[in-house]
Write an enzyme that holds these catalytic residues in place. Structure first.
Site, mmCIF file in Angstrom:
data_model
loop_
_atom_site.group_PDB
_atom_site.id
_atom_site.type_symbol
_atom_site.label_atom_id
_atom_site.label_comp_id
_atom_site.label_asym_id
_atom_site.label_seq_id
_atom_site.Cartn_x
_atom_site.Cartn_y
_atom_site.Cartn_z
ATOM 1 C CB SER A 15 -0.945 -0.030 1.205
ATOM 2 O OG SER A 15 -1.854 1.040 1.165
ATOM 3 C CG HIS A 42 -4.125 -0.843 -0.814
ATOM 4 N ND1 HIS A 42 -4.016 -0.692 0.543
ATOM 5 C CD2 HIS A 42 -4.601 -2.107 -1.004
ATOM 6 C CE1 HIS A 42 -4.393 -1.796 1.152
ATOM 7 N NE2 HIS A 42 -4.756 -2.666 0.243
ATOM 8 C CG ASP A 134 -5.821 -5.216 2.591
ATOM 9 O OD1 ASP A 134 -6.494 -6.199 2.941
ATOM 10 O OD2 ASP A 134 -5.649 -4.884 1.408
#
Length: 334
Positions: A15, A42, A134
């Site tokens: 991310s 992401h 995540d």
């Protein structure tokens, strides 16, 4: 093809700070790596990405965006396209606009869960730099089904939240600086694949929930006990999928939330509500001041006094809201 069993499949999730980590990872991958590498980063849905080209320029393996129906070919690197989850289903790649997880599409957890179901002990999950958590739940599922967890050294990562969250769930994960991940993947791909277990029905249902248009074979269509919370994405009820110290929630239509991700989006909602309240209070004070001035011009002193008092109370309340906003820590909203 792994000579002792099925080919290794490596899932990589990143991310914030992940572009830098993925470029460094690309440079560390060997040309003879006998594994397919699947990457989730992401990224905004509407933003075109040149990441595959940047990685391809640095990598000894071919790099491109994954396409729906692609086969798992060892020695290739495939990235999830923007606004699409990347899954492995039936031995092939599925590029799908299933429900968001942790506020993201693509998200890391769906890839890791699909690897747990499809590859079991032949799966490797790797978490790189990023905010929040995540990937942690998916990595735990992958390890529980015989796979191997790898985590970027948190102190090296530009954003250490995701690596630390992964280690909190899988403390036995292999921890390496990103420059050493290529050789580490090579060592893991050379190991014999042993054991594994049948995927749990709950995990199979969760993978199905991440697929666009998939029918979840669940008579009640309810993922778990009611959590008494509302899904930020669709305003439907959330159901509790928590296990031990891993708090997770999913709504009826498939949106899923980890503890940190749900808390973060709630903080954002609270801040938005506070600013809305502040705007309404200051608008009220402005209107009451206008009413007071007009009443004074008409000689209505009582009406003017009531309006000035209402304006004063509104400004006092606005001051309290401003104090609440000022006291919020930088990490209170994302």
């Amino acid at each position: 093809m792994h000579e002792d069993g099925p080919p290794i499949v490596i899932g990589v999730g990143a991310s914030a700070g992940g572009v830098e980590a993925l470029l460094a990872l690309s440079e560390s991958l060997d040309a003879d790596l006998p594994a397919a590498v699947l990457v989730v980063l992401h990224q905004p849905a509407e933003a075109p990405t040149v990441l595959p080209r940047l990685m391809d320029n640095r990598c000894a393996l071919p790099v491109r965006h994954a396409e729906h129906g692609d086969a798992l070919v060892p020695g290739t690197v495939l990235l999830a396209p923007p606004d699409h989850h990347l899954l492995v289903v039936g031995g092939r790649l599925e590029v799908t606009r299933g429900p968001r997880e942790n506020g993201h599409r693509p998200a890391i957890d769906p890839l890791f869960r699909s690897l747990a179901v499809e590859a079991g002990p032949a799966a490797v999950g790797c978490v790189l730099s990023g905010l929040l958590d995540d990937g942690a739940a998916g990595l735990l599922a992958l390890v529980r089904h015989g796979g191997t967890a790898v985590v970027q050294e948190p102190d090296e990562a530009l954003y250490s939240s995701m690596p630390r969250a992964a280690l909190a769930q899988v403390p036995g994960a292999i921890v390496r600086p990103v420059a050493e991940l290529g050789p580490t993947f090579g060592e893991l791909a050379a190991r014999p694949v042993i054991g594994g277990r049948r995927p749990s029905p709950g995990l199979v249902r969760e993978v199905a929930a991440s697929r666009a248009g998939a029918i979840v074979d669940d008579q009640d269509r309810v993922p778990g006990p009611a959590a008494g919370l509302v899904c930020p994405d669709c305003s439907g009820p959330l159901f509790d999928l928590s296990e031990g110290n891993l708090l997770r929630f999913r709504c009826r239509v498939g949106h899923a939330w980890s503890e940190q991700s749900l808390s973060s989006v709630q903080d954002t909602g609270i801040e938005r509500a506070l600013f809305t309240a502040l705007q309404a209070l200051e608008d009220k004070a402005d209107l009451q001041h206008r009413i007071a001035r007009a009443a004074t011009e008409r000689g209505s002193d009582r009406t003017a006094g009531r309006a000035r008092e209402a304006a004063h109370q509104a400004l006092q309340s606005a001051g309290l809201v401003r104090d609440l906003l000022a006291d919020r820590k930088p990490g209170d909203s994302a």
